[in-house]
Design a protein around this motif. Structure first.
Motif, PDB file in Angstrom:
ATOM      1  N   GLU A 120      -6.085 -18.283  -6.950  1.00 23.80           N
ATOM      2  CA  GLU A 120      -5.249 -17.211  -7.492  1.00 23.80           C
ATOM      3  C   GLU A 120      -3.852 -17.709  -7.841  1.00 23.80           C
ATOM      4  N   ASP A 121      -3.325 -18.625  -7.033  1.00 24.12           N
ATOM      5  CA  ASP A 121      -1.977 -19.141  -7.279  1.00 24.12           C
ATOM      6  C   ASP A 121      -1.931 -20.120  -8.438  1.00 24.12           C
ATOM      7  N   ARG A 157      -3.953 -19.846 -11.266  1.00 27.98           N
ATOM      8  CA  ARG A 157      -4.343 -19.225 -12.531  1.00 27.98           C
ATOM      9  C   ARG A 157      -3.114 -18.824 -13.350  1.00 27.98           C
ATOM     10  N   ASP A 184      -6.418 -16.095 -18.016  1.00 26.38           N
ATOM     11  CA  ASP A 184      -6.720 -14.669 -18.172  1.00 26.38           C
ATOM     12  C   ASP A 184      -5.776 -14.080 -19.210  1.00 26.38           C
TER      13      ASP A 184
END
Length: 294
Positions: free
Chosen positions: A76-77, A79, A168
């Protein structure tokens, strides 16, 4: 209490403003109808594209893996998220722009976005004032959206995604729920979701089993995906434009109604002031007559 002349001056000012708000209401109504018709005319084409992609994937599931790549190896960090924020070029549309920017700030977090793309003058000015860097400034007007702008935006976003510069891609815009209600939403554009392109009830992929793709199915798929993404971006631009016009219509209608209420109140004040002035004149005439008789 203000005298009759001051009240008349204020009433004239309100009437002039009401002429402007009424004209803006009519202009926004006309733009809204044109944008809706344009979107309705192009919607069947993009629905057919989606249906075609769904059938191709049902026959050849291995197609377009790079477009569906969630990159699970990244935490998560690690992306990188990109946000396309669609605002208006001008105000006088109620809370339309405020709601878009508010949702954008909530989604981007306190540290700001990894990458930010903005359509609309008000959005650009706001983020520049906040010293939030804009990675790609699409210097398009938010008025009268067209396919050329949507195609340019989609091409840039797809290029960044395929290169791995973005993991994303989100679009923050306002959609019309119905003729009265609008809703600010944040939708994920890339990577694509296979369930979004799944065959719907009643659709049959058997017609594509014996179809020959030239030069191959992957080439055809790669040609259709940009148009499919363009359709999503175009839909967001049109929805935002329609929502802006709808919000401006409601704001102008509210302003006109408020002006009418103010005119009623001022009319009563004017009548009281005029009556007081007449009473004062009569009193002065009577007093003068009595003194003359004495």
């Amino acid at each position: 209490m203000a005298n009759a002349r001051e009240i008349q001056s204020r009433m004239k000012s309100i009437k002039d403003t009401m002429k402007i708000t009424s004209a803006m209401y009519m202009v926004s109504s006309s733009k809204l109808q044109k944008a809706r018709k344009r979107h309705k005319d192009t919607e069947p084409y993009f629905n057919m594209l989606q249906e075609g992609l769904a059938k191709m994937l049902a026959v050849s599931p291995e197609l377009g893996t790079e477009y569906f790549d969630d990159r699970p190896e990244k935490g998560e960090d690690e992306r990188i998220a990109g946000y396309l924020v669609i605002t208006a070029d001008k105000g006088l549309a109620g809370a339309y722009n405020h709601n878009v920017i508010k949702l954008a700030e909530q989604k981007m977090g306190e540290d700001g976005p990894d990458m930010l793309f903005v359509v609309g003058q008000l959005g650009r000015h706001y983020f520049e004032k906040k010293d939030i860097p804009i990675d790609i400034n699409f210097n398009f007007t938010a008025q009268n959206p067209n396919m050329n702008r949507a195609r340019h935006i989609a091409a840039r976003l797809l290029d960044l995604f395929l290169k791995g510069d973005i993991d994303d891609v989100y679009v923050i815009y306002t959609k019309m729920v119905n003729s009265i209600t609008t809703q600010t939403v944040c939708k994920k554009v890339l990577p694509l979701k296979e369930e979004r392109l799944a065959l719907k009830n009643g659709m049959d992929a058997s017609d594509y089993e014996n179809v020959e793709f030239i030069p191959d199915a992957q080439f055809v798929f790669d040609k259709i995906i940009p148009d499919y993404t363009t359709g999503f971006i175009y839909g967001a631009l049109v929805e935002s434009f329609c929502s802006e016009q709808n919000s401006r219509m409601m704001a102008m209608q509210t302003a006109t109604e408020s002006g009418e209420e103010m005119l009623k109140e001022l009319s009563m004040q004017y009548n009281r002031a005029r009556q007081a002035a007449i009473t004062q004149e009569i009193t002065e005439v009577v007093s003068g007559s009595r003194k003359k008789k004495k």
